[in-house]
Write a protein that holds these residues in place. Structure first.
Motif, PDB file in Angstrom:
ATOM      1  N   UNK A 110      52.854  31.012  41.348  1.00 20.93           N
ATOM      2  CA  UNK A 110      53.106  32.418  41.680  1.00 20.93           C
ATOM      3  C   UNK A 110      51.810  33.063  42.144  1.00 20.93           C
ATOM      4  N   UNK A 111      51.898  33.870  43.188  1.00 20.87           N
ATOM      5  CA  UNK A 111      50.775  34.705  43.628  1.00 20.87           C
ATOM      6  C   UNK A 111      51.274  36.140  43.679  1.00 20.87           C
ATOM      7  N   UNK A 112      50.612  37.016  42.939  1.00 20.04           N
ATOM      8  CA  UNK A 112      51.073  38.397  42.839  1.00 20.04           C
ATOM      9  C   UNK A 112      50.254  39.331  43.711  1.00 20.04           C
ATOM     10  N   UNK A 113      50.823  40.521  43.965  1.00 20.11           N
ATOM     11  CA  UNK A 113      50.087  41.528  44.738  1.00 20.11           C
ATOM     12  C   UNK A 113      48.892  42.047  43.959  1.00 20.11           C
ATOM     13  N   UNK A 114      48.957  41.962  42.636  1.00 22.72           N
ATOM     14  CA  UNK A 114      47.791  42.298  41.822  1.00 22.72           C
ATOM     15  C   UNK A 114      47.856  41.474  40.547  1.00 22.72           C
ATOM     16  N   UNK A 115      46.796  40.742  40.273  1.00 23.16           N
ATOM     17  CA  UNK A 115      46.743  39.889  39.092  1.00 23.16           C
ATOM     18  C   UNK A 115      45.416  40.119  38.383  1.00 23.16           C
ATOM     19  N   UNK A 116      45.407  40.973  37.348  1.00 24.76           N
ATOM     20  CA  UNK A 116      44.151  41.261  36.660  1.00 24.76           C
ATOM     21  C   UNK A 116      43.746  40.188  35.670  1.00 24.76           C
ATOM     22  N   UNK A 117      44.669  39.300  35.315  1.00 25.01           N
ATOM     23  CA  UNK A 117      44.380  38.289  34.315  1.00 25.01           C
ATOM     24  C   UNK A 117      44.571  36.900  34.897  1.00 25.01           C
ATOM     25  N   UNK A 118      44.178  35.906  34.094  1.00 26.15           N
ATOM     26  CA  UNK A 118      44.298  34.519  34.544  1.00 26.15           C
ATOM     27  C   UNK A 118      45.473  33.851  33.866  1.00 26.15           C
ATOM     28  N   UNK A 119      46.604  33.852  34.528  1.00 23.23           N
ATOM     29  CA  UNK A 119      47.786  33.161  34.017  1.00 23.23           C
ATOM     30  C   UNK A 119      48.131  32.043  34.983  1.00 23.23           C
ATOM     31  N   UNK A 201      42.007  29.298  43.947  1.00 24.03           N
ATOM     32  CA  UNK A 201      42.664  30.352  44.723  1.00 24.03           C
ATOM     33  C   UNK A 201      42.792  31.622  43.892  1.00 24.03           C
ATOM     34  N   UNK A 202      43.246  31.492  42.671  1.00 17.00           N
ATOM     35  CA  UNK A 202      43.487  32.669  41.836  1.00 17.00           C
ATOM     36  C   UNK A 202      42.191  33.329  41.379  1.00 17.00           C
ATOM     37  N   UNK A 203      41.133  32.544  41.244  1.00 17.48           N
ATOM     38  CA  UNK A 203      39.826  33.135  40.929  1.00 17.48           C
ATOM     39  C   UNK A 203      39.382  34.052  42.060  1.00 17.48           C
ATOM     40  N   UNK A 204      39.633  33.625  43.299  1.00 18.81           N
ATOM     41  CA  UNK A 204      39.226  34.438  44.447  1.00 18.81           C
ATOM     42  C   UNK A 204      40.096  35.683  44.595  1.00 18.81           C
ATOM     43  N   UNK A 205      41.387  35.570  44.296  1.00 15.44           N
ATOM     44  CA  UNK A 205      42.300  36.701  44.493  1.00 15.44           C
ATOM     45  C   UNK A 205      42.333  37.648  43.305  1.00 15.44           C
ATOM     46  N   UNK A 206      41.871  37.191  42.149  1.00 15.06           N
ATOM     47  CA  UNK A 206      42.006  38.004  40.935  1.00 15.06           C
ATOM     48  C   UNK A 206      41.253  39.323  41.071  1.00 15.06           C
ATOM     49  N   UNK A 207      41.927  40.396  40.727  1.00 14.51           N
ATOM     50  CA  UNK A 207      41.327  41.718  40.787  1.00 14.51           C
ATOM     51  C   UNK A 207      41.533  42.435  42.108  1.00 14.51           C
ATOM     52  N   UNK A 208      41.975  41.706  43.151  1.00 14.83           N
ATOM     53  CA  UNK A 208      42.239  42.344  44.446  1.00 14.83           C
ATOM     54  C   UNK A 208      43.670  42.883  44.472  1.00 14.83           C
ATOM     55  N   UNK A 209      43.850  44.020  45.133  1.00 12.67           N
ATOM     56  CA  UNK A 209      45.181  44.626  45.250  1.00 12.67           C
ATOM     57  C   UNK A 209      45.683  44.488  46.690  1.00 12.67           C
ATOM     58  N   UNK A 210      46.931  44.062  46.829  1.00 12.98           N
ATOM     59  CA  UNK A 210      47.544  43.914  48.139  1.00 12.98           C
ATOM     60  C   UNK A 210      48.699  44.907  48.247  1.00 12.98           C
ATOM     61  N   UNK A 211      48.793  45.565  49.401  1.00 13.37           N
ATOM     62  CA  UNK A 211      49.797  46.625  49.555  1.00 13.37           C
ATOM     63  C   UNK A 211      51.197  46.056  49.752  1.00 13.37           C
ATOM     64  N   UNK A 212      51.284  44.823  50.244  1.00 13.27           N
ATOM     65  CA  UNK A 212      52.594  44.206  50.450  1.00 13.27           C
ATOM     66  C   UNK A 212      52.457  42.686  50.439  1.00 13.27           C
ATOM     67  N   UNK A 214      53.040  40.526  52.860  1.00 15.27           N
ATOM     68  CA  UNK A 214      52.407  39.966  54.052  1.00 15.27           C
ATOM     69  C   UNK A 214      50.888  39.954  53.927  1.00 15.27           C
ATOM     70  N   UNK A 215      50.322  41.028  53.403  1.00 13.81           N
ATOM     71  CA  UNK A 215      48.872  41.077  53.211  1.00 13.81           C
ATOM     72  C   UNK A 215      48.425  40.013  52.215  1.00 13.81           C
ATOM     73  N   UNK A 216      49.220  39.819  51.177  1.00 14.07           N
ATOM     74  CA  UNK A 216      48.912  38.813  50.176  1.00 14.07           C
ATOM     75  C   UNK A 216      48.977  37.404  50.783  1.00 14.07           C
ATOM     76  N   UNK A 217      50.017  37.147  51.578  1.00 15.37           N
ATOM     77  CA  UNK A 217      50.155  35.836  52.219  1.00 15.37           C
ATOM     78  C   UNK A 217      48.990  35.549  53.155  1.00 15.37           C
ATOM     79  N   UNK A 218      48.548  36.564  53.877  1.00 22.54           N
ATOM     80  CA  UNK A 218      47.410  36.384  54.778  1.00 22.54           C
ATOM     81  C   UNK A 218      46.158  36.016  53.997  1.00 22.54           C
TER      82      UNK A 218
END
Length: 256
Positions: A110-119, A201-212, A214-218
């Motif tokens: 799973x990849x979320x639009x916002x993931x503040x934790x490491x699950x 991947x999740x270490x790099x994305x953690x803490x970033x917020x995506x508006x939708x 498509x932005x997350x997929x990019x």
């Protein structure tokens, strides 16, 4: 209990009273107690520094955070992990570069639009009501894009998720002519997608917020597009070292 614990088994009266108590109050938490908890230092009337010295220097203990593992491994699970690790080392031999270059592995997370934790969980993008795509599509992509691997023989590595072990998936794998590398159940620490690909991947994305979405997929696609072949080979080669560690731990989980 008597047959197992023998003379150490609790008495019938103790068991009966215990059951009566828990049937009346099934809570697992301690009852609240008035006042401030008494520390070890206060109880023994010594300094906190002295307590720390005793714990660390004399008792050789340290405080660590608990870690999540897929399950409590049984002796059978450990034996399966041990044998699988030995089989992989035997397969590789002295040809780690050639073997790793033939490996194809698939997984989901799973990849979320916002993931503040490491699950760590398991991945695919689907809209509400859509059925997940079939796994044979990923295998078909290998046929179309990686013909060099086909000439040398593809070594297919995947976990034991039900979608992977389903009869349809097994037949699709058989039809391609791929050789499958055995993967023991409950072993994310021996799955390159989990211990390397998705974790980074999740270490790099953690803490970033995506508006939708498509932005997350990019962002996900950008993360992988900028990586060289050696990056992915490094993750696969780490499996060799992890199998060695698994063997040294007699099949138990690998911490790092």
């Amino acid at each position: 209990m008597v047959s197992v614990l023998q003379e150490s088994a609790p008495s019938y009266t103790m068991v009966k009273n215990g059951l009566a108590y828990f049937n009346k109050d099934e809570r697992a938490e301690d009852d609240p107690r008035p006042g401030r908890p008494v520390t070890i230092a206060e109880e023994l009337q010594i300094s906190k520094e002295r307590v720390g010295e005793i714990i660390h220097e004399h008792m050789n203990m340290r405080k660590i955070s608990a870690r999540w593992v897929p399950k409590m491994l049984t002796p059978f699970d450990k034996q399966r992990r041990l044998q699988t690790s030995k089989d992989f080392l035997e397969l590789v031999g002295d040809n780690i570069d050639e073997i790793c270059d033939r490996i194809v592995t698939v997984d989901e997370t799973w990849v979320r639009q916002y993931d503040p934790e490491s699950k760590q969980e398991s991945m695919q993008w689907t809209k509400k009501g859509e059925r997940p795509p079939k796994k044979f599509k990923a295998r078909e992509a290998v046929v179309q894009k990686r013909r060099g691997k086909l000439s040398r023989g593809v070594l297919f590595l995947q976990d034991n998720a039900s979608v992977h072990t389903a009869r349809f998936s097994r037949q699709a794998l058989k039809d391609t002519g791929f050789s499958e590398i055995d993967h023991p159940p409950y072993s994310t620490d021996l799955a390159p997608s989990d211990y390397f690909l998705f974790s980074n991947l999740k270490k790099e994305l953690r803490g970033r917020r995506f508006v939708n979405d498509n932005q997350m997929k990019m962002a996900v696609e950008s993360h992988f597009d900028c990586k060289e072949k050696e990056y992915f080979l490094g993750g696969l080669k780490a499996l060799y070292t992890r199998c060695e560690k698994c063997i040294s731990l007699e099949g138990d989980y690998i911490e790092k």
